[in-house]
Scaffold this active site. Structure first.
Site, PDB file in Angstrom:
ATOM      1  CG  HIS A   1      -2.056  -1.045   1.005  1.00 12.44           C
ATOM      2  ND1 HIS A   1      -2.360  -2.014   1.939  1.00 12.44           N
ATOM      3  CD2 HIS A   1      -2.878  -1.279  -0.050  1.00 12.44           C
ATOM      4  CE1 HIS A   1      -3.335  -2.785   1.477  1.00 12.44           C
ATOM      5  NE2 HIS A   1      -3.666  -2.361   0.276  1.00 12.44           N
TER       6      HIS A   1
ATOM      7  CG  ASP B   1      -7.310  -3.722   0.630  1.00 13.67           C
ATOM      8  OD1 ASP B   1      -6.745  -2.645   0.882  1.00 13.67           O
ATOM      9  OD2 ASP B   1      -7.025  -4.426  -0.362  1.00 13.67           O
TER      10      ASP B   1
ATOM     11  CD  GLU C   1     -13.878  -3.175  -4.662  1.00 11.49           C
ATOM     12  OE1 GLU C   1     -12.658  -3.028  -4.514  1.00 11.49           O
ATOM     13  OE2 GLU C   1     -14.382  -4.165  -5.238  1.00 11.49           O
TER      14      GLU C   1
ATOM     15  CG  ASP D   1     -16.540  -2.386 -14.637  1.00  9.28           C
ATOM     16  OD1 ASP D   1     -15.344  -2.203 -14.323  1.00  9.28           O
ATOM     17  OD2 ASP D   1     -16.890  -3.080 -15.613  1.00  9.28           O
ATOM     18  N   GLY D   2     -14.894  -0.065 -12.476  1.00 16.64           N
ATOM     19  CA  GLY D   2     -13.924   0.995 -12.737  1.00 16.64           C
ATOM     20  C   GLY D   2     -13.725   1.263 -14.222  1.00 16.64           C
TER      21      GLY D   2
ATOM     22  CG  ASP E   1      -5.185  -1.489  -4.553  1.00 18.82           C
ATOM     23  OD1 ASP E   1      -4.636  -2.574  -4.822  1.00 18.82           O
ATOM     24  OD2 ASP E   1      -5.482  -1.141  -3.397  1.00 18.82           O
ATOM     25  CB  SER E   2      -7.032  -4.105 -10.362  1.00 19.13           C
ATOM     26  OG  SER E   2      -5.833  -4.662 -10.844  1.00 19.13           O
TER      27      SER E   2
ATOM     28  CG  ASP F   1      -3.724 -11.500  -9.009  1.00 18.31           C
ATOM     29  OD1 ASP F   1      -3.168 -10.433  -8.706  1.00 18.31           O
ATOM     30  OD2 ASP F   1      -3.518 -12.566  -8.413  1.00 18.31           O
TER      31      ASP F   1
ATOM     32  N   PRO G   1     -13.729  -9.806 -12.789  1.00 21.41           N
ATOM     33  CG  PRO G   1     -14.364  -8.815 -10.772  1.00 21.41           C
ATOM     34  CD  PRO G   1     -14.061 -10.144 -11.393  1.00 21.41           C
TER      35      PRO G   1
HETATM   36  N1  SAM Z   1      -3.524  -5.545  -3.260  1.00 21.97           N
HETATM   37  C1  SAM Z   1      -4.302  -6.488  -3.922  1.00 21.97           C
HETATM   38  C2  SAM Z   1      -3.540  -7.420  -4.827  1.00 21.97           C
HETATM   39  O1  SAM Z   1      -2.852  -6.950  -5.724  1.00 21.97           O
HETATM   40  O2  SAM Z   1      -3.620  -8.611  -4.582  1.00 21.97           O
HETATM   41  C3  SAM Z   1      -5.503  -5.915  -4.573  1.00 21.97           C
HETATM   42  C4  SAM Z   1      -6.377  -5.244  -3.576  1.00 21.97           C
HETATM   43  S1  SAM Z   1      -8.023  -4.849  -3.786  1.00 21.97           S
HETATM   44  C5  SAM Z   1      -8.768  -5.999  -2.684  1.00 21.97           C
HETATM   45  C6  SAM Z   1      -8.578  -5.341  -5.389  1.00 21.97           C
HETATM   46  C7  SAM Z   1     -10.032  -4.952  -5.601  1.00 21.97           C
HETATM   47  O3  SAM Z   1     -10.265  -4.701  -6.980  1.00 21.97           O
HETATM   48  C8  SAM Z   1     -11.045  -6.007  -5.188  1.00 21.97           C
HETATM   49  O4  SAM Z   1     -11.733  -5.592  -4.049  1.00 21.97           O
HETATM   50  C9  SAM Z   1     -11.976  -6.159  -6.405  1.00 21.97           C
HETATM   51  O5  SAM Z   1     -13.333  -6.283  -6.060  1.00 21.97           O
HETATM   52  C10 SAM Z   1     -11.672  -4.868  -7.152  1.00 21.97           C
HETATM   53  N2  SAM Z   1     -11.999  -4.912  -8.586  1.00 21.97           N
HETATM   54  C11 SAM Z   1     -11.777  -5.929  -9.455  1.00 21.97           C
HETATM   55  N3  SAM Z   1     -12.216  -5.596 -10.679  1.00 21.97           N
HETATM   56  C12 SAM Z   1     -12.715  -4.330 -10.589  1.00 21.97           C
HETATM   57  C13 SAM Z   1     -13.308  -3.442 -11.531  1.00 21.97           C
HETATM   58  N4  SAM Z   1     -13.498  -3.785 -12.808  1.00 21.97           N
HETATM   59  N5  SAM Z   1     -13.688  -2.213 -11.079  1.00 21.97           N
HETATM   60  C14 SAM Z   1     -13.507  -1.851  -9.798  1.00 21.97           C
HETATM   61  N6  SAM Z   1     -12.968  -2.658  -8.854  1.00 21.97           N
HETATM   62  C15 SAM Z   1     -12.564  -3.885  -9.260  1.00 21.97           C
END
Ligand code: SAM
Length: 277
Positions: free
Chosen positions: A62, A86, A106, A137-138, A155-156, A158, A162
C-alpha cells in the site's frame, strides 16, 4: 489444528499458509470472498482463492502503490483509486495533507463492508470526509467520467474475473483522458518472472499511453516469491525522483525518498523484458 490455505500461482507453483481459522466466507455477485486468520501473517483477505492482503505485510504494497506517485506529484489534490476495496490505498492517500478529494471506485461493495468489520486497521479511512466511494465497474467509470484527477492508482485484483478489462489498452487511454496536465497513473504489474505476459501487457499499455513511463519494483512477502512490480505513467513529470520540498510523512514503515529512487533501479533481466517487443 492443522488447516492450510493453498494458493495456486501457476501450473508448477503453489504456496500453503497455515491458518488458525476462517473468519468469513461468502459468494458475492462478483467473487468468492474470504477472511482468514493466519498463523504467521495475521488476518488476510482472499478473493477467488487469491491472497490480496495480510495485516502483517500490507504496508509494503500500500505504501509503494501510493507514495511514489503522491510524492512525485508536486500538489496531488484530487485522486482516483480503482479497486482497492480493502481500504489500504485510500488510507495511504489520505495521509497527504494536500489531498482534498478522493474518489474510490470498487466493483464489489461486500469487499469494503467485510474489510471494515474484519480488517479495521487496513479499512480505517472510509469515514474521512474527503473520501467518496462508488460501487461500480472501474472500467465504466473512467469511460464516462467528467472529473479530472492529479493521480490515478489502479489497485486491482489479479487479471481474472471483473479485473480483466483493467489490464486493457482502452482503460489506460480513458484514464489518461481524465488526468490533469501534470497527472500520474500507477497500476500494479504483477511479477516479471512468473507472470511475464501480464507484466509486459501492463508495460506496453503504459508505454503506448503516456509520454513518460517507467516500471518500479518492491518485494511483498505474501505475494509470489519475486519482485512485485508497478507501472507508472506521467504526462509531464519524471516520477523517478521523489519528494522535492515535501516532508516525509510520519509513521511510514517502508517508503522513504531513498526507497523511491532505488525502486526504479531494475536488474538487467527485468530491464530486458521491458525492452522486448
Ligand atoms: N492488493 C491487492 C492485490 O494486488 O492482490 C488488490 C487489492 S483490492 C482488494 C482489489 C479490488 O479490486 C477487489 O476488491 C476487487 O473487487 C476490485 N476490482 C476488481 N475488478 C474491478 C473493476 N473492474 N472495477 C472496480 N474494482 C474492481
Amino acid at each position: 489444528m492443522n488447516i492450510w490455505f493453498e494458493e495456486t500461482h501457476t501450473d508448477g507453483y503453489r504456496v500453503h499458509w497455515r491458518i488458525k481459522e476462517t473468519l468469513w466466507y461468502e459468494k458475492t455477485p462478483f467473487q468468492e470472498l474470504r477472511v482468514v486468520d493466519m498463523v504467521d501473517f495475521g488476518r488476510a483477505l482472499i478473493l477467488d482463492d487469491a491472497l490480496q492482503t495480510t495485516e502483517r505485510d500490507e504496508f509494503i504494497y500500500h505504501e509503494m502503490i501510493t507514495h511514489v506517485a503522491m510524492y512525485a506529484h508536486p500538489n496531488p489534490q484530487r485522486v482516483l483509486i480503482i479497486g482497492g476495496g480493502d481500504g489500504g490505498t485510500l488510507r495511504e492517500v489520505l495521509k497527504h495533507p494536500e489531498v482534498q478529494h478522493v474518489d474510490m471506485v470498487e466493483i464489489d461493495k461486500r469487499v469494503v463492508e467485510v474489510c471494515k468489520e474484519f480488517l479495521p486497521t487496513i479499512a480505517s479511512a472510509f469515514d474521512d470526509p474527503r473520501a467518496h466511494l462508488f460501487f461500480e465497474d472501474g472500467v465504466e467509470y473512467v469511460r464516462k467520467a467528467a472529473d479530472r484527477y492529479d493521480v490515478i492508482l489502479v489497485d486491482s485484483s489479479d487479471p481474472t474475473g471483473p479485473a480483466v478489462e483493467l489490464f486493457g489498452a482502452e482503460f489506460y487511454r480513458n484514464c489518461r483522458a481524465i488526468l490533469n496536465q501534470d497527472g500520474i497513473m500507477v497500476a500494479h504489474a504483477e511479477s516479471p518472472n512468473f507472470f511475464r505476459d501480464y507484466f509486459k501487457k501492463v508495460w506496453s499499455n503504459m508505454k503506448a499511453t503516456f509520454p513518460i513511463h517507467n516500471m518500479y519494483v518492491t518485494v511483498v512477502p505474501t505475494y509470489i516469491s519475486d519482485f512485485w512490480s508497478f507501472a507508472i505513467g506521467a504526462l509531464s513529470i519524471d516520477p523517478r525522483t521523489g519528494r522535492g520540498d515535501k516532508r516525509q510523512l510520519d509513521g511510514l514503515k517502508y517508503y522513504t525518498e531513498e526507497i523511491h529512487r532505488a525502486a526504479f533501479v531494475l536488474p538487467p533481466y527485468v530491464q530486458r523484458i521491458l525492452e522486448e517487443e
